[in-house]
Scaffold this motif. Sequence first.
Motif, PDB file in Angstrom:
ATOM      1  N   GLY A 196      15.298  48.908  31.619  1.00  0.00           N
ATOM      2  CA  GLY A 196      14.334  48.743  32.701  1.00  0.00           C
ATOM      3  C   GLY A 196      13.522  50.002  32.942  1.00  0.00           C
ATOM      4  N   ALA A 197      14.188  51.146  32.921  1.00  0.00           N
ATOM      5  CA  ALA A 197      13.477  52.412  33.130  1.00  0.00           C
ATOM      6  C   ALA A 197      12.493  52.652  31.987  1.00  0.00           C
ATOM      7  CB  ALA A 197      14.471  53.564  33.243  1.00  0.00           C
ATOM      8  N   LEU A 198      12.919  52.404  30.761  1.00  0.00           N
ATOM      9  CA  LEU A 198      12.015  52.574  29.612  1.00  0.00           C
ATOM     10  C   LEU A 198      10.846  51.603  29.686  1.00  0.00           C
ATOM     11  CD1 LEU A 198      14.357  53.188  26.550  1.00  0.00           C
ATOM     12  CD2 LEU A 198      12.516  54.673  27.347  1.00  0.00           C
ATOM     13  N   ALA A 199      11.123  50.385  30.134  1.00  0.00           N
ATOM     14  CA  ALA A 199      10.053  49.383  30.228  1.00  0.00           C
ATOM     15  C   ALA A 199       9.036  49.745  31.312  1.00  0.00           C
ATOM     16  CB  ALA A 199      10.641  48.005  30.512  1.00  0.00           C
ATOM     17  N   SER A 200       9.462  50.528  32.311  1.00  0.00           N
ATOM     18  CA  SER A 200       8.557  50.827  33.420  1.00  0.00           C
ATOM     19  C   SER A 200       7.645  52.017  33.147  1.00  0.00           C
ATOM     20  CB  SER A 200       9.358  51.066  34.708  1.00  0.00           C
ATOM     21  OG  SER A 200      10.086  52.264  34.617  1.00  0.00           O
ATOM     22  N   VAL A 201       7.947  52.824  32.140  1.00  0.00           N
ATOM     23  CA  VAL A 201       7.031  53.906  31.796  1.00  0.00           C
ATOM     24  C   VAL A 201       5.957  53.339  30.871  1.00  0.00           C
ATOM     25  CG1 VAL A 201       8.795  55.690  32.078  1.00  0.00           C
ATOM     26  CG2 VAL A 201       8.363  54.756  29.805  1.00  0.00           C
ATOM     27  N   GLY A 202       4.864  54.023  30.731  1.00  0.00           N
ATOM     28  CA  GLY A 202       3.770  53.537  29.891  1.00  0.00           C
ATOM     29  C   GLY A 202       4.141  53.482  28.417  1.00  0.00           C
ATOM     30  N   GLU A 203       3.366  52.758  27.658  1.00  0.00           N
ATOM     31  CA  GLU A 203       3.615  52.598  26.225  1.00  0.00           C
ATOM     32  C   GLU A 203       3.609  53.937  25.498  1.00  0.00           C
ATOM     33  OE1 GLU A 203       4.532  51.161  22.583  1.00  0.00           O
ATOM     34  OE2 GLU A 203       4.598  50.020  24.452  1.00  0.00           O
ATOM     35  N   ARG A 204       2.666  54.795  25.821  1.00  0.00           N
ATOM     36  CA  ARG A 204       2.607  56.104  25.162  1.00  0.00           C
ATOM     37  C   ARG A 204       3.837  56.945  25.490  1.00  0.00           C
ATOM     38  NH1 ARG A 204      -0.948  59.663  22.593  1.00  0.00           N
ATOM     39  NH2 ARG A 204      -0.744  61.844  23.211  1.00  0.00           N
ATOM     40  N   ASP A 205       4.248  56.952  26.766  1.00  0.00           N
ATOM     41  CA  ASP A 205       5.456  57.690  27.144  1.00  0.00           C
ATOM     42  C   ASP A 205       6.668  57.143  26.408  1.00  0.00           C
ATOM     43  OD1 ASP A 205       4.121  59.376  28.866  1.00  0.00           O
ATOM     44  OD2 ASP A 205       4.654  58.259  30.680  1.00  0.00           O
ATOM     45  N   ARG A 206       6.774  55.826  26.345  1.00  0.00           N
ATOM     46  CA  ARG A 206       7.904  55.196  25.653  1.00  0.00           C
ATOM     47  C   ARG A 206       7.902  55.588  24.178  1.00  0.00           C
ATOM     48  NH1 ARG A 206       7.614  50.970  28.141  1.00  0.00           N
ATOM     49  NH2 ARG A 206       5.996  49.912  26.990  1.00  0.00           N
TER      50      ARG A 206
ATOM     51  N   ILE B 171      -2.180  65.172  17.937  1.00  0.00           N
ATOM     52  CA  ILE B 171      -2.583  66.140  18.957  1.00  0.00           C
ATOM     53  C   ILE B 171      -1.985  67.501  18.608  1.00  0.00           C
ATOM     54  CG2 ILE B 171      -2.843  64.402  20.767  1.00  0.00           C
ATOM     55  CD1 ILE B 171      -0.097  65.146  21.827  1.00  0.00           C
ATOM     56  N   SER B 172      -2.295  68.512  19.411  1.00  0.00           N
ATOM     57  CA  SER B 172      -1.767  69.853  19.156  1.00  0.00           C
ATOM     58  C   SER B 172      -0.287  69.933  19.509  1.00  0.00           C
ATOM     59  CB  SER B 172      -2.533  70.884  19.989  1.00  0.00           C
ATOM     60  OG  SER B 172      -2.221  70.712  21.362  1.00  0.00           O
ATOM     61  N   ARG B 173       0.366  70.975  19.031  1.00  0.00           N
ATOM     62  CA  ARG B 173       1.785  71.192  19.343  1.00  0.00           C
ATOM     63  C   ARG B 173       1.977  71.340  20.842  1.00  0.00           C
ATOM     64  NH1 ARG B 173       6.919  73.327  17.441  1.00  0.00           N
ATOM     65  NH2 ARG B 173       8.122  73.291  19.338  1.00  0.00           N
ATOM     66  N   SER B 174       1.136  72.135  21.488  1.00  0.00           N
ATOM     67  CA  SER B 174       1.281  72.319  22.937  1.00  0.00           C
ATOM     68  C   SER B 174       1.013  71.008  23.681  1.00  0.00           C
ATOM     69  CB  SER B 174       0.364  73.429  23.443  1.00  0.00           C
ATOM     70  OG  SER B 174      -0.986  73.123  23.186  1.00  0.00           O
ATOM     71  N   GLY B 175       0.077  70.224  23.172  1.00  0.00           N
ATOM     72  CA  GLY B 175      -0.185  68.912  23.766  1.00  0.00           C
ATOM     73  C   GLY B 175       1.012  67.982  23.635  1.00  0.00           C
ATOM     74  N   ALA B 176       1.672  68.032  22.472  1.00  0.00           N
ATOM     75  CA  ALA B 176       2.853  67.195  22.252  1.00  0.00           C
ATOM     76  C   ALA B 176       4.007  67.635  23.153  1.00  0.00           C
ATOM     77  CB  ALA B 176       3.274  67.250  20.784  1.00  0.00           C
ATOM     78  N   ASP B 177       4.196  68.950  23.277  1.00  0.00           N
ATOM     79  CA  ASP B 177       5.248  69.456  24.160  1.00  0.00           C
ATOM     80  C   ASP B 177       4.990  69.024  25.604  1.00  0.00           C
ATOM     81  OD1 ASP B 177       6.604  70.683  22.074  1.00  0.00           O
ATOM     82  OD2 ASP B 177       5.677  72.640  22.412  1.00  0.00           O
ATOM     83  N   ALA B 178       3.745  69.121  26.027  1.00  0.00           N
ATOM     84  CA  ALA B 178       3.392  68.720  27.391  1.00  0.00           C
ATOM     85  C   ALA B 178       3.572  67.216  27.580  1.00  0.00           C
ATOM     86  CB  ALA B 178       1.955  69.126  27.713  1.00  0.00           C
ATOM     87  N   ALA B 179       3.178  66.437  26.585  1.00  0.00           N
ATOM     88  CA  ALA B 179       3.328  64.978  26.669  1.00  0.00           C
ATOM     89  C   ALA B 179       4.801  64.590  26.748  1.00  0.00           C
ATOM     90  CB  ALA B 179       2.650  64.309  25.472  1.00  0.00           C
TER      91      ALA B 179
ATOM     92  N   ARG C 109       6.061  65.453  30.256  1.00  0.00           N
ATOM     93  CA  ARG C 109       5.586  64.464  31.235  1.00  0.00           C
ATOM     94  C   ARG C 109       6.318  63.132  31.070  1.00  0.00           C
ATOM     95  NH1 ARG C 109       0.610  66.758  29.815  1.00  0.00           N
ATOM     96  NH2 ARG C 109       0.219  65.014  28.408  1.00  0.00           N
ATOM     97  N   ALA C 110       6.541  62.722  29.835  1.00  0.00           N
ATOM     98  CA  ALA C 110       7.242  61.458  29.584  1.00  0.00           C
ATOM     99  C   ALA C 110       8.684  61.531  30.102  1.00  0.00           C
ATOM    100  CB  ALA C 110       7.222  61.124  28.092  1.00  0.00           C
ATOM    101  N   ARG C 111       9.338  62.656  29.881  1.00  0.00           N
ATOM    102  CA  ARG C 111      10.706  62.835  30.393  1.00  0.00           C
ATOM    103  C   ARG C 111      10.714  62.765  31.919  1.00  0.00           C
ATOM    104  NH1 ARG C 111      12.491  67.940  26.656  1.00  0.00           N
ATOM    105  NH2 ARG C 111      13.453  66.749  24.976  1.00  0.00           N
ATOM    106  N   LYS C 112       9.740  63.404  32.551  1.00  0.00           N
ATOM    107  CA  LYS C 112       9.665  63.397  34.013  1.00  0.00           C
ATOM    108  C   LYS C 112       9.475  61.971  34.524  1.00  0.00           C
ATOM    109  CE  LYS C 112       7.180  65.322  37.895  1.00  0.00           C
ATOM    110  NZ  LYS C 112       5.922  64.927  38.450  1.00  0.00           N
ATOM    111  N   ARG C 113       8.573  61.236  33.893  1.00  0.00           N
ATOM    112  CA  ARG C 113       8.332  59.850  34.327  1.00  0.00           C
ATOM    113  C   ARG C 113       9.570  58.986  34.119  1.00  0.00           C
ATOM    114  NH1 ARG C 113       3.116  60.606  31.401  1.00  0.00           N
ATOM    115  NH2 ARG C 113       1.652  61.274  32.997  1.00  0.00           N
ATOM    116  N   LEU C 114      10.297  59.200  33.022  1.00  0.00           N
ATOM    117  CA  LEU C 114      11.522  58.438  32.788  1.00  0.00           C
ATOM    118  C   LEU C 114      12.576  58.791  33.832  1.00  0.00           C
ATOM    119  CD1 LEU C 114      13.084  56.387  31.079  1.00  0.00           C
ATOM    120  CD2 LEU C 114      13.838  58.304  29.644  1.00  0.00           C
ATOM    121  N   ARG C 115      12.718  60.081  34.148  1.00  0.00           N
ATOM    122  CA  ARG C 115      13.681  60.491  35.189  1.00  0.00           C
ATOM    123  C   ARG C 115      13.335  59.820  36.517  1.00  0.00           C
ATOM    124  NH1 ARG C 115      13.473  65.550  32.690  1.00  0.00           N
ATOM    125  NH2 ARG C 115      11.803  66.233  34.071  1.00  0.00           N
ATOM    126  N   GLU C 116      12.048  59.792  36.851  1.00  0.00           N
ATOM    127  CA  GLU C 116      11.625  59.161  38.102  1.00  0.00           C
ATOM    128  C   GLU C 116      11.909  57.662  38.077  1.00  0.00           C
ATOM    129  OE1 GLU C 116       7.522  60.321  38.297  1.00  0.00           O
ATOM    130  OE2 GLU C 116       8.013  62.350  39.018  1.00  0.00           O
TER     131      GLU C 116
END
Length: 172
Positions: free
Chosen positions: A114-124, A146-154, A157-164
Amino acid sequence: MPESAGPAETAADVDWFTVIVREHSTALVRYFARRGPRQEEDLAAEVFATAWRRRNDLPREAVLPWLYRTAGFTLANSRRKHIDLPVDAVPESGAVRIDGDPELNLLFDAELRGALASVGERDRQILLLHAWEGLDGAELAGVLGISRSGADAALSRARKRLREAWGERMSF
Protein backbone atom coordinates in the motif's frame (compact mmCIF):
# COMPACT_ATOMS: atom_id res chain seq x y z
CA MET A 1 22.16 -14.54 -32.37
CA PRO A 2 19.68 -11.81 -33.32
CA GLU A 3 19.61 -10.74 -36.92
CA SER A 4 21.50 -7.56 -37.57
CA ALA A 5 19.19 -4.66 -38.41
CA GLY A 6 21.92 -2.10 -37.96
CA PRO A 7 25.65 -2.01 -38.55
CA ALA A 8 27.51 -4.98 -39.94
CA GLU A 9 28.43 -7.41 -37.22
CA THR A 10 31.97 -8.40 -36.42
CA ALA A 11 33.42 -11.27 -34.42
CA ALA A 12 34.25 -8.74 -31.69
CA ASP A 13 30.57 -7.65 -31.62
CA VAL A 14 29.42 -11.23 -31.23
CA ASP A 15 31.97 -11.90 -28.47
CA TRP A 16 31.04 -8.69 -26.64
CA PHE A 17 27.33 -9.43 -26.92
CA THR A 18 27.80 -13.00 -25.67
CA VAL A 19 29.57 -11.68 -22.57
CA ILE A 20 26.85 -9.07 -21.99
CA VAL A 21 24.10 -11.69 -22.18
CA ARG A 22 25.94 -14.07 -19.84
CA GLU A 23 26.67 -11.34 -17.31
CA HIS A 24 23.28 -9.64 -17.27
CA SER A 25 20.55 -12.07 -18.35
CA THR A 26 19.76 -13.18 -14.80
CA ALA A 27 19.52 -9.57 -13.62
CA LEU A 28 17.09 -8.70 -16.42
CA VAL A 29 14.89 -11.76 -15.88
CA ARG A 30 14.74 -10.90 -12.17
CA TYR A 31 13.96 -7.26 -13.01
CA PHE A 32 10.89 -8.35 -14.97
CA ALA A 33 9.88 -11.11 -12.52
CA ARG A 34 9.85 -8.62 -9.65
CA ARG A 35 7.52 -6.39 -11.56
CA GLY A 36 4.98 -9.11 -12.16
CA PRO A 37 4.96 -10.11 -15.83
CA ARG A 38 4.52 -13.69 -16.81
CA GLN A 39 6.83 -13.37 -19.82
CA GLU A 40 10.10 -12.45 -18.07
CA GLU A 41 12.30 -14.34 -20.51
CA ASP A 42 10.50 -12.91 -23.54
CA LEU A 43 10.82 -9.36 -22.26
CA ALA A 44 14.49 -9.87 -21.35
CA ALA A 45 15.09 -11.27 -24.84
CA GLU A 46 13.46 -8.18 -26.30
CA VAL A 47 15.83 -5.95 -24.31
CA PHE A 48 18.82 -7.95 -25.55
CA ALA A 49 17.54 -7.73 -29.13
CA THR A 50 17.40 -3.96 -28.73
CA ALA A 51 20.91 -3.99 -27.27
CA TRP A 52 22.15 -5.94 -30.28
CA ARG A 53 20.52 -3.56 -32.75
CA ARG A 54 21.86 -0.52 -30.87
CA ARG A 55 25.22 -2.06 -29.92
CA ASN A 56 27.17 0.90 -31.29
CA ASP A 57 25.15 3.29 -29.10
CA LEU A 58 25.53 1.31 -25.87
CA PRO A 59 27.79 2.98 -23.29
CA ARG A 60 30.43 0.28 -22.71
CA GLU A 61 31.16 1.57 -19.20
CA ALA A 62 27.49 1.46 -18.13
CA VAL A 63 25.87 -1.50 -19.87
CA LEU A 64 23.66 -2.68 -16.99
CA PRO A 65 22.09 0.75 -16.34
CA TRP A 66 21.41 1.04 -20.08
CA LEU A 67 19.79 -2.41 -20.04
CA TYR A 68 17.63 -1.48 -17.03
CA ARG A 69 16.55 1.76 -18.70
CA THR A 70 15.64 -0.16 -21.85
CA ALA A 71 13.86 -2.76 -19.71
CA GLY A 72 11.73 -0.01 -18.22
CA PHE A 73 10.70 1.16 -21.69
CA THR A 74 10.09 -2.43 -22.78
CA LEU A 75 7.89 -3.08 -19.75
CA ALA A 76 5.93 0.12 -20.34
CA ASN A 77 5.38 -0.84 -23.97
CA SER A 78 4.30 -4.31 -22.94
CA ARG A 79 1.77 -2.88 -20.49
CA ARG A 80 0.37 -0.61 -23.16
CA LYS A 81 -0.25 -3.67 -25.31
CA HIS A 82 -2.62 -4.94 -22.59
CA ILE A 83 -0.55 -7.97 -21.74
CA ASP A 84 -1.50 -9.46 -18.39
CA LEU A 85 1.05 -7.88 -16.03
CA PRO A 86 -0.09 -8.09 -12.41
CA VAL A 87 1.89 -5.23 -10.88
CA ASP A 88 0.33 -5.47 -7.41
CA ALA A 89 2.38 -8.49 -6.39
CA VAL A 90 5.48 -7.84 -4.35
CA PRO A 91 7.71 -10.92 -4.41
CA GLU A 92 8.31 -12.78 -1.20
CA SER A 93 11.83 -12.68 0.10
CA GLY A 94 11.49 -16.03 1.81
CA ALA A 95 12.78 -14.54 5.06
CA VAL A 96 10.71 -14.14 8.18
CA ARG A 97 10.37 -10.44 8.76
CA ILE A 98 8.34 -10.05 11.95
CA ASP A 99 9.29 -12.48 14.68
CA GLY A 100 8.05 -15.53 12.79
CA ASP A 101 4.39 -14.49 13.00
CA PRO A 102 2.75 -15.27 9.64
CA GLU A 103 -0.24 -13.01 10.31
CA LEU A 104 2.01 -10.05 11.08
CA ASN A 105 4.09 -10.86 8.00
CA LEU A 106 0.98 -10.71 5.81
CA LEU A 107 -0.10 -7.45 7.41
CA PHE A 108 3.41 -6.04 6.97
CA ASP A 109 3.43 -7.04 3.28
CA ALA A 110 0.01 -5.49 2.68
CA GLU A 111 1.08 -2.25 4.35
CA LEU A 112 4.30 -2.16 2.33
CA ARG A 113 2.42 -2.77 -0.93
CA GLY A 114 0.00 0.00 0.00
CA ALA A 115 2.78 2.43 0.85
CA LEU A 116 4.59 1.65 -2.41
CA ALA A 117 1.35 2.02 -4.35
CA SER A 118 0.73 5.45 -2.82
CA VAL A 119 4.01 7.00 -3.96
CA GLY A 120 4.33 8.16 -7.56
CA GLU A 121 5.43 5.88 -10.38
CA ARG A 122 8.84 7.54 -10.66
CA ASP A 123 9.46 7.25 -6.90
CA ARG A 124 8.41 3.60 -7.00
CA GLN A 125 10.75 2.94 -9.95
CA ILE A 126 13.67 4.59 -8.14
CA LEU A 127 13.02 2.74 -4.88
CA LEU A 128 12.67 -0.64 -6.56
CA LEU A 129 15.75 -0.17 -8.73
CA HIS A 130 17.71 0.69 -5.60
CA ALA A 131 16.23 -1.97 -3.30
CA TRP A 132 15.64 -4.89 -5.67
CA GLU A 133 18.32 -4.34 -8.28
CA GLY A 134 20.93 -2.90 -5.89
CA LEU A 135 21.69 0.14 -8.04
CA ASP A 136 23.67 2.96 -6.45
CA GLY A 137 23.49 6.66 -7.32
CA ALA A 138 25.71 6.46 -10.41
CA GLU A 139 23.83 3.47 -11.80
CA LEU A 140 20.46 5.06 -11.02
CA ALA A 141 21.63 8.15 -12.88
CA GLY A 142 22.37 6.02 -15.93
CA VAL A 143 18.97 4.30 -15.82
CA LEU A 144 17.06 7.54 -15.24
CA GLY A 145 19.09 9.59 -17.69
CA ILE A 146 19.98 12.25 -15.12
CA SER A 147 23.10 13.37 -13.26
CA ARG A 148 24.54 11.49 -10.29
CA SER A 149 23.55 14.29 -7.91
CA GLY A 150 20.08 14.32 -9.44
CA ALA A 151 19.76 10.57 -8.90
CA ASP A 152 20.94 10.86 -5.30
CA ALA A 153 18.42 13.63 -4.67
CA ALA A 154 15.63 11.67 -6.37
CA LEU A 155 16.40 8.60 -4.24
CA SER A 156 16.41 10.72 -1.08
CA ARG A 157 13.06 12.30 -1.99
CA ALA A 158 11.57 8.91 -2.89
CA ARG A 159 12.71 7.45 0.45
CA LYS A 160 11.17 10.40 2.29
CA ARG A 161 7.86 10.00 0.47
CA LEU A 162 7.83 6.26 1.19
CA ARG A 163 8.55 6.89 4.90
CA GLU A 164 5.68 9.38 4.99
CA ALA A 165 3.33 7.00 3.17
CA TRP A 166 4.43 4.15 5.42
CA GLY A 167 3.82 6.23 8.55
CA GLU A 168 0.32 7.13 7.37
CA ARG A 169 -0.51 3.50 6.61
CA MET A 170 0.89 1.73 9.65
CA SER A 171 -2.02 0.07 11.35
CA PHE A 172 -0.22 -2.18 13.78
